[in-house]
Motif scaffolding. Structure first.
Motif, mmCIF file in Angstrom:
data_model
loop_
_atom_site.group_PDB
_atom_site.id
_atom_site.type_symbol
_atom_site.label_atom_id
_atom_site.label_comp_id
_atom_site.label_asym_id
_atom_site.label_seq_id
_atom_site.Cartn_x
_atom_site.Cartn_y
_atom_site.Cartn_z
ATOM 1 N N ASP A 1 -0.838 -5.943 2.425
ATOM 2 C CA ASP A 1 -1.622 -4.713 2.322
ATOM 3 C C ASP A 1 -2.498 -4.674 1.076
ATOM 4 O O ASP A 1 -3.549 -4.035 1.072
ATOM 5 C CB ASP A 1 -0.691 -3.495 2.326
ATOM 6 C CG ASP A 1 0.013 -3.308 3.664
ATOM 7 O OD1 ASP A 1 -0.365 -3.999 4.632
ATOM 8 O OD2 ASP A 1 0.938 -2.480 3.739
ATOM 9 N N GLY B 1 -5.548 -3.867 2.936
ATOM 10 C CA GLY B 1 -5.281 -2.482 3.262
ATOM 11 C C GLY B 1 -4.106 -2.453 4.222
ATOM 12 O O GLY B 1 -3.648 -3.489 4.706
ATOM 13 N N ALA C 1 0.864 -1.188 0.000
ATOM 14 C CA ALA C 1 0.000 0.000 0.000
ATOM 15 C C ALA C 1 0.899 1.237 0.000
ATOM 16 O O ALA C 1 1.239 1.777 1.048
ATOM 17 C CB ALA C 1 -0.915 -0.003 1.228
ATOM 18 N N TRP D 1 -11.657 0.128 -1.673
ATOM 19 C CA TRP D 1 -10.482 0.538 -0.898
ATOM 20 C C TRP D 1 -9.193 0.333 -1.686
ATOM 21 O O TRP D 1 -8.100 0.420 -1.130
ATOM 22 C CB TRP D 1 -10.406 -0.252 0.409
ATOM 23 C CG TRP D 1 -11.596 -0.064 1.291
ATOM 24 C CD1 TRP D 1 -11.856 1.004 2.116
ATOM 25 C CD2 TRP D 1 -12.724 -0.951 1.404
ATOM 26 N NE1 TRP D 1 -13.064 0.822 2.737
ATOM 27 C CE2 TRP D 1 -13.619 -0.358 2.331
ATOM 28 C CE3 TRP D 1 -13.057 -2.160 0.830
ATOM 29 C CZ2 TRP D 1 -14.831 -0.967 2.674
ATOM 30 C CZ3 TRP D 1 -14.249 -2.763 1.158
ATOM 31 C CH2 TRP D 1 -15.123 -2.166 2.078
ATOM 32 N N ASN D 2 -9.327 0.038 -2.982
ATOM 33 C CA ASN D 2 -8.194 -0.209 -3.880
ATOM 34 C C ASN D 2 -7.439 -1.495 -3.548
ATOM 35 O O ASN D 2 -6.290 -1.671 -3.957
ATOM 36 C CB ASN D 2 -7.209 0.970 -3.881
ATOM 37 C CG ASN D 2 -7.523 1.950 -4.986
ATOM 38 O OD1 ASN D 2 -8.663 2.052 -5.446
ATOM 39 N ND2 ASN D 2 -6.530 2.694 -5.413
ATOM 40 N N THR D 3 -8.068 -2.396 -2.814
ATOM 41 C CA THR D 3 -7.457 -3.707 -2.586
ATOM 42 C C THR D 3 -7.956 -4.681 -3.640
ATOM 43 O O THR D 3 -8.988 -4.445 -4.280
ATOM 44 C CB THR D 3 -7.814 -4.245 -1.190
ATOM 45 O OG1 THR D 3 -9.243 -4.317 -1.057
ATOM 46 C CG2 THR D 3 -7.250 -3.339 -0.099
ATOM 47 N N TYR E 1 -2.768 8.671 1.457
ATOM 48 C CA TYR E 1 -3.939 9.535 1.483
ATOM 49 C C TYR E 1 -3.481 10.966 1.742
ATOM 50 O O TYR E 1 -2.581 11.189 2.564
ATOM 51 C CB TYR E 1 -4.909 9.124 2.596
ATOM 52 C CG TYR E 1 -5.693 7.869 2.308
ATOM 53 C CD1 TYR E 1 -6.737 7.867 1.385
ATOM 54 C CD2 TYR E 1 -5.388 6.677 2.960
ATOM 55 C CE1 TYR E 1 -7.462 6.716 1.122
ATOM 56 C CE2 TYR E 1 -6.111 5.513 2.704
ATOM 57 C CZ TYR E 1 -7.149 5.552 1.782
ATOM 58 O OH TYR E 1 -7.862 4.408 1.514
ATOM 59 N N GLN F 1 -2.544 4.876 4.005
ATOM 60 C CA GLN F 1 -2.203 4.643 2.609
ATOM 61 C C GLN F 1 -2.994 3.477 2.074
ATOM 62 O O GLN F 1 -3.602 2.715 2.831
ATOM 63 C CB GLN F 1 -0.696 4.404 2.438
ATOM 64 C CG GLN F 1 -0.142 3.256 3.230
ATOM 65 C CD GLN F 1 0.429 3.640 4.577
ATOM 66 O OE1 GLN F 1 0.287 4.764 5.053
ATOM 67 N NE2 GLN F 1 1.069 2.669 5.210
ATOM 68 N N ARG F 2 -2.993 3.336 0.766
ATOM 69 C CA ARG F 2 -3.728 2.261 0.107
ATOM 70 C C ARG F 2 -2.927 1.773 -1.086
ATOM 71 O O ARG F 2 -2.000 2.455 -1.547
ATOM 72 C CB ARG F 2 -5.103 2.759 -0.336
ATOM 73 C CG ARG F 2 -5.064 3.913 -1.325
ATOM 74 C CD ARG F 2 -6.461 4.379 -1.671
ATOM 75 N NE ARG F 2 -6.443 5.499 -2.606
ATOM 76 C CZ ARG F 2 -7.524 6.040 -3.127
ATOM 77 N NH1 ARG F 2 -8.729 5.572 -2.816
ATOM 78 N NH2 ARG F 2 -7.441 7.051 -3.984
#
Length: 691
Positions: free
Chosen positions: A581, A585, A389, A559-561, A393, A538-539
Motif C-alpha cells: 500500500d 495506495g 496505508a 497520494w502520500n505514497t 480518509y 485510506q492512505r
C-alpha cells in the motif's frame, strides 16, 4: 684434447647463458591457485562444464571466467573448497537445475505437416516449428540427446521431463533447445523470476498479482502431491493460508474454463493445501540459498514486508523486520476481522517465515524509535518500506467530530488490539469496499440492533468482494445505495443521532471506469444513527519524513505514497525500496505480496552490484493477447465446488471463522475441473474421458 675440452666448456657456457636469458624472457607464470582449484575438482575430465578438462576449468575459475561451481559433478563440499581458495562467498555455489516450462506436448496443434530431419533444431528453422504455439516444445528430443547424465526423458505426453536428482545443471539441454523452454537456473533465480511476454503462461497465471503457477499447483493436487502444491505456491507467495482466506481471486476472472462453464475455484484449492500443511502436524521444509553477508532492514511487518523478507532470506540475505505494532501482520492482523482470518492461523503462518532465521523487532516505529542513521550504524545495506496505508480518509462533512463517529481502519484496528469500543444500537457505515464490509459484519457480531451500509453508487459498482457483500446481506446488513453523506447531526451532549445524506444518480463514467455519482438537489434525507463509521479509503502515513534530514531526497506523491518505479519498486533514494500500500495506495493483499517479491528481486540486484532493472519484455498487469480466447472447445459443464460455511444463525453470534475448507474429496473433484492450461494448450474434457 685440451683444446676440445675448452671449446666444449665455452660452448656450454654460451648455451647456459642463452638458456638463462630465454627463461627470463619467455617465463610463463602460473597462478598457484589453479593447482589448488584443480585439486578440489572431481578429476573426471569429462568436459561437461564446457572446458577442455579440469585444468582448463580451474584456470577459468581463477581468471574469473567461471564460478566455483563450474564442475558439474562436484558435490557441495568440493564447491565450497573451491570458493574458499578463491576467497569467494560460498553463496556463489548455489546449485543449478534444469527446469521445463512447457507441458504442451501432444496437446499443441500443428500448423503444418513436417517431413524433414527429425530434430528440434531442424524443424525450428521452418517458421519457428510446426506447432501453433510459437514458444512451446517441438517434441523431437534434442535436449534428451544432449544430456550426458540421463537426467531428461521425453514423457508419454510429448514433452521433456527433468529428473532433478540426476540433473547437474550443466546447461547442455538449454543450449540444445531452440525454443528456450528448458532453462538452467538456481533456486534464487527461480524465486525471483518475473513473468515475461515470451513465457508459457496460462491466463490465470498472467492475472495473478503474485504470479503463482496456478496450473502447476492444481496439477499437484490432482496427483495427491499436496506438499508439491505447497512448494509451488511458495515459490511466489509465502502467505498462502492468508490468501486462501481473503484473496478476491482475480485469477478466476480469467479462468479459461469460465468462458464456457463456471471457473475453477482456484482460491479454495489454495486454501485446501495450505490448511493441509497446517493441520498435518509438521511444516514442509523451505530451502534457502547460502548466506551472502548482506543485511536488509524491512520496515513494516504487513504482507508486503513479510513477503519481501521471506524472499530476501531465501536468496541468502540477512533480514530484520521492524514493526510499529505489538505483533506482525499489519493490515491482515489489525484490519481483517477474526471471522475471516483467525489470529492463530496468521500466527502459524508468520512463525513459519520467521523460522527461516528472520529477526523481528516489534513496537518499533520508524522516526520515533529508530531512523536511517540507526540503520546505517547497524550496517544495513538496503531498506524496504512496507508501511501500509493506515491513515483513514474522513468524510469531510460538518459534525463528524461528534461522539460516536469513527473511521474504518481505526475502528477495526482498535477492536483487533483488544480495546472495548462502545457499540451503538443503530449503526451506519459509509463506503463500498472491503473495509466497509468488514465494519458492518463486525458490528453485527458485536450486537448492534440495526446495521446499514451507505454507498454513493449502486451495488454493481461496489469494489468489495461479491461474496463478502452477499455474506453481509445474509447476516442482516441493510444496503442504502445512491446516497452521499452531507452532515452528522448530534444532540446537546455532542453524541451523534442522525446522518444526513443527499440522494444521488449516476452520470458519465469517471477515471475508475465507474459511473460518476451526481447529487440530486433538494434531496437531503436523515437516517437515524448513534454510531457512524467512515470507511471510504485510506492512505499511507508518511509523517516520519518531516524531520528526517537523511530522507530529504525521498519523493512522496500527492497520494502520500513513496514515489517508485512500479516494476522495480526502487525509490528516489537508491538504497530504499517499497511495496504494498505504501507503493500503490490501498490495494489487495495478494498485490502487496507480489510487490514484496518484486522488491526483493530489485534489492537482490542492488546488493549484488547489478543494475536494478526489470527483465526485457516484462509482463506486468497485462496479458498475452493470443492466450485470451473467446470460445473454448471441448468443455463439458461441471458444477463448481461450493465453499462450506457456518450457518448464519450461528456465525452472527461469534467471531469464529465463517468460511470453511473444502473436504478432500471435493477438493480433488474441483482440481480435476482445471484444464491445466498453458499459453494456447489445454486439456479438453472429451479428451480426458476418452483416455
Amino acid at each position: 684434447m685440451t683444446e676440445a675440452i675448452l671449446v666444449m666448456l665455452g660452448f656450454g657456457a654460451v648455451c647456459g647463458t642463452v638458456l638463462s636469458l630465454a627463461s627470463k624472457i619467455f617465463y610463463v607464470y602460473e597462478d598457484p591457485r589453479i593447482a589448488e582449484v584443480e585439486a578440489n575438482l572431481a578429476g573426471a575430465n569429462c568436459g561437461g562444464c564446457g572446458y577442455a578438462g579440469c585444468s582448463a576449468a580451474a584456470a577459468a575459475v581463477v581468471s574469473g571466467k567461471a564460478p566455483p561451481n563450474v564442475c558439474i559433478v562436484s558435490g557441495p563440499e568440493l564447491v565450497a573448497n573451491v570458493a574458499k581458495v578463491m576467497g569467494m562467498d560460498v553463496g556463489t555455489a548455489e546449485p543449478l537445475k534444469s527446469l521445463n516450462t512447457c507441458d504442451g506436448g501432444f496437446r499443441a496443434d500443428d500448423k503444418f505437416h513436417y517431413m524433414g530431419v527429425q530434430t528440434c533444431a531442424a524443424v525450428s528453422t521452418m517458421y519457428g516449428g510446426k506447432r501453433e504455439c510459437r514458444v512451446g516444445c517441438l517434441g523431437y528430443g534434442d535436449c534428451v540427446r544432449s544430456c550426458k547424465f540421463d537426467a531428461i526423458h521425453m514423457g508419454p505426453d510429448g514433452f521433456p521431463i527433468v529428473d532433478e536428482i540426476k540433473c547437474v545443471g550443466c546447461g547442455a539441454c538449454e543450449k540444445a533447445c531452440p525454443k528456450s523452454i528448458l532453462t538452467v537456473r538456481t533456486l534464487s533465480q527461480r524465486l525471483l523470476d518475473i513473468n515475461k511476454t515470451e513465457d508459457a503462461l496460462a491466463p490465470c497465471q498472467q492475472t495473478c498479482p503474485a504470479e503463482i503457477d496456478i496450473p502447476m499447483y492444481i496439477e499437484c493436487i490432482t496427483k495427491g502431491d499436496y506438499e508439491g502444491a505447497v512448494h509451488t505456491l511458495r515459490l511466489r507467495n509465502p502467505l498462502i493460508l492468508t490468501c486462501g482466506r481473503v484473496c478476491p481471486h482475480p485469477c478466476e476472472d480469467y479462468c479459461r474454463r469460465g468462458i464456457e462453464d463456471e471457473p475453477v475455484s482456484i482460491n479454495q484449492l489454495k486454501r485446501f493445501v495450505a490448511d493441509f500443511e497446517m493441520n498435518s502436524g509438521t511444516r514442509f521444509p523451505i530451502s534457502c540459498a547460502p548466506e551472502t553477508g548482506k543485511k536488509v532492514a524491512v520496515i513494516g511487518g504487513g504482507p508486503a514486508g513479510l513477503s519481501c523478507a521471506f524472499f530476501l532470506k531465501r536468496v541468502g540475505h540477512d533480514v530484520t523486520i521492524f514493526e510499529a505494532m505489538p505483533h506482525l501482520g499489519g493490515m491482515v492482523r489489525y484490519g481483517i476481522p477474526e471471522y475471516r482470518l483467525p489470529k492463530k492461523t496468521l500466527d502459524w503462518e508468520i512463525q513459519g517465515i520467521l523460522n527461516l532465521g528472520i529477526e523481528a523487532r516489534t513496537n518499533m516505529r520508524f522516526g520515533r524509535d529508530f531512523n536511517m542513521g540507526t540503520l546505517s550504524y547497524e550496517g544495513f545495506d538496503a531498506v524496504f518500506f512496507g508501511i501500509g496505508a493506515w491513515s483513514d480518509y474522513t468524510l469531510g462533512i460538518k459534525g463528524e467530530d461528534a461522539s460516536g463517529v469513527y473511521t474504518g481502519i481505526n475502528f477495526l484496528s482498535r477492536f483487533a488490539g483488544g480495546e472495548k469500543i462502545p457499540i451503538g444500537k443503530k449503526c451506519v457505515v459509509v463506503g463500498g469496499g472491503n473495509t466497509a464490509i468488514d465494519c458492518v459484519r463486525t458490528l453485527v457480531r458485536l450486537g448492534a440492533e440495526e446495521v446499514t451500509l451507505l454507498y454513493r453508487r449502486t451495488r454493481k459498482e461496489m469494489p468489495a468482494n461479491v461474496v463478502e457483500i452477499e455474506a453481509a446481506e445474509h447476516e442482516g446488513v441493510k444496503y442504502h445505495f445512491l446516497a452521499a453523506p452531507t452532515r452528522v447531526v448530534s444532540d446537546e451532549s455532542g453524541n451523534a443521532t442522525h446522518l444526513e445524506y443527499l440522494k444521488m444518480e449516476l452520470g458519465e463514467p469517471d477515471a475508475s471506469g465507474r459511473r460518476r455519482p451526481v447529487p440530486v438537489e433538494g434531496s437531503e434525507t436523515l437516517i437515524e444513527a448513534d454510531m457512524i463509521i467512515s470507511a471510504i479509503g485510506q492512505r499511507p502515513d508518511v509523517s516520519f519524513k518531516e524531520d528526517a534530514k537523511s530522507l530529504e531526497d525521498l519523493v512522496i506523491t500527492r497520494w502520500n505514497t513513496l514515489d517508485n518505479d512500479p516494476i522495480t519498486l526502487q525509490c528516489s533514494i537508491p538504497k530504499i525500496f517499497t511495496g504494498g500500500d505504501s507503493a500503490t495506495g490501498a490495494s489487495l493483499v495478494v498485490s502487496a505480496i507480489g510487490g514484496g517479491r518484486r522488491a526483493a528481486r530489485s534489492i537482490h540486484q542492488y546488493l549484488m552490484g547489478e543494475s536494478v532493472k526489470p527483465p526485457e519484455n516484462v509482463l506486468f498487469k497485462t496479458h498475452i493477447p493470443e492466450s485470451l480466447f473467446e470460445h473454448v472447445d471441448g468443455v463439458i459443464p461441471s458444477e463448481r465446488a461450493r465453499m462450506p460455511e457456518l450457518p448464519v444463525a450461528t456465525r452472527i453470534k461469534t467471531f469464529e471463522e465463517v468460511d470453511l475448507v473444502l473436504p478432500e474429496e471435493a477438493a480433488l473433484k474441483e482440481a480435476s475441473r482445471c484444464m491445466n492450461c498453458c499459453r494456447l494448450c489445454y486439456n479438453k474434457d472429451t479428451r480426458k474421458k476418452a483416455a
